[in-house]
Design an enzyme around this catalytic site. Sequence first.
Site, PDB file in Angstrom:
ATOM      1  CB  THR A 177     -15.164  32.293  14.327  1.00  0.00           C
ATOM      2  OG1 THR A 177     -15.807  31.335  15.149  1.00  0.00           O
ATOM      3  CG2 THR A 177     -13.691  31.983  14.257  1.00  0.00           C
ATOM      4  CG  HIS A 187     -25.034  29.623  13.935  1.00  0.00           C
ATOM      5  ND1 HIS A 187     -24.855  28.412  14.547  1.00  0.00           N
ATOM      6  CD2 HIS A 187     -23.845  30.246  14.021  1.00  0.00           C
ATOM      7  CE1 HIS A 187     -23.628  28.313  14.993  1.00  0.00           C
ATOM      8  NE2 HIS A 187     -22.985  29.405  14.667  1.00  0.00           N
ATOM      9  CB  CYS A 204     -15.506  24.386  19.086  1.00  0.00           C
ATOM     10  SG  CYS A 204     -16.048  25.523  20.327  1.00  0.00           S
TER      11      CYS A 204
END
Lengths: 457, 91
Positions: free
Chosen positions: A128, A257, A381
């Site tokens: 992000t 991750h 999300c």
Amino acid sequence: MLLRAAWRRAAVAVTAATGPKAAAPTRGLRLRVRDCAPRSAVPADTAAAPEAGPVLRPLYMDVQATTPLDPRVLDAMLPYLVNYYGNPHSRTHAYGWESEAAMERARQQVASLIGADPREIIFTSGATESNNIAIKGVARFYRSRKKHLITTQTEHKCVLDSCRSLEAEGFQVTYLPVQKSGIIDLKELEAAIQPDTSLVSIMTVNNEIGVKQPIAEIGQICSSRKVYFHTDAAQAVGKIPLDVNDMKIDLMSISGHKIYGPKGVGAVYIRRRPRVRVEALQSGGGQERGMRSGTVPTPLVVGLGAACEVAQQEMEYDHKRISKLAERLIQNIMKSLPDVVMNGDPKHHYPGCINLSFAYVEGESLLMALKDVALSSGSACTSASLEPSYVLRAIGTDEDLAHSSIRFGIGRFTTEEEVDYTVEKCIQHVKRLREMSPLWEMVQDGIDLKSIKWTQH
Amino acid sequence: MASSSRAQVLDLYRAMLRESKRFSAYNYRTYAVRRIRDAFRENKNVKDPVEIQTLVNKAKRDLGIIRRQVHIGQLYSTDKLIIENRDMPRT
């Protein structure tokens, strides 16, 4: 007598504890977190009610959301969490030097996975942040002459949100539509490029439907039109071969991750030849070539580097295995259940991300039924809202099929038994839910649902 | 160091498998056993002694990793997965 007092206190606590329930839905999946710290002799006030037998954990089939740490990665990280705890930017003592050496080694490992030079890798807190740096940084740097950006409608939320915030700053953004297969139309991309376009941002592998965009062709188009090309490769790095020079990529976002590395770390690749200038988002002491100030978290970047090295070695083996398991899952589900649609192009597709829509079954209810398998419908999300995924809407899925989609993730550690169990339970519950569905009944009777005029009561 | 003999390689293979079966996490256990088997099988026809020694050295390092990670897994073990109950305890 002390014991009886303790028991009485615990009994009071139990009756008091059945008060306000947690607001978040848990699908009956509230797992026991084993606390390894030594307990005191007196039971705490929040003593749980007597447990009903052993709790078994669900299977993990949601690798697009996150992945477990590879043991080799944890082994590489631990020394830097225990003994080698120096700040890599301390230049005056051995703690700093050894930490810096580890950071540079990790940088080399990440660079070698994507065919880049180590000086082109900047460590961040995740994909992000990398996306924010790439998109906002490039747009703002070239703001005086170039005010246009291009992206797609199926990008990750952070890319779309960055573009939206740039629109508020006065930039113009074109959101390219995708075809039914999920892949963009290259001619539309070419047509959308204007003289004042600074950046094109298109993700390599989509996290919801697993579609692979034609990155090499897009890179070719962008370099011929002198436009920077950014790709969010969070789901693709370490899984499919990527080379930033062959594919003419100027900026790339990497997430730790998603490749069996730790959470909270990522990297952004920023090309140096020819140099891509980026305005820094985070001000500070000038670390990471001034592009991302802040102490580099040595244990995390060592983990990211180790994950990249392992991924490079295991890429072919993993890809072959995951393809086989994916084939098995899709074939077994489709041969036992009618009216199952796979979302996304079947050919240009990363096998480990399978998005299936089960007609006449509601996705959330299927997820609730499959409580022994950790799955998701769409991305983590967006899973909090009740709206169907915008990615499925962009590929033109019908509203009802979009609501009944489930995403199966197959990763390095997924076994054949887990796939078989998931398939078995999925078939069982879809059949059961369809039996209960009046829409299914109508379809079995031969009624065309699209021809029905639903009246309001 | 003298190049590794067939017996030493087999000993290493057995040691790695034995240690891997002690992982408490189902996914790590199955992955380690499967990967070790496949890796040794894939390299069984390697003839060059230098290459064999490199592979053996890497395997020894990996054995060390497995030993440490098995131990850590046991320190922080948690409940079993839903399919471990029904499985025969083969991996």
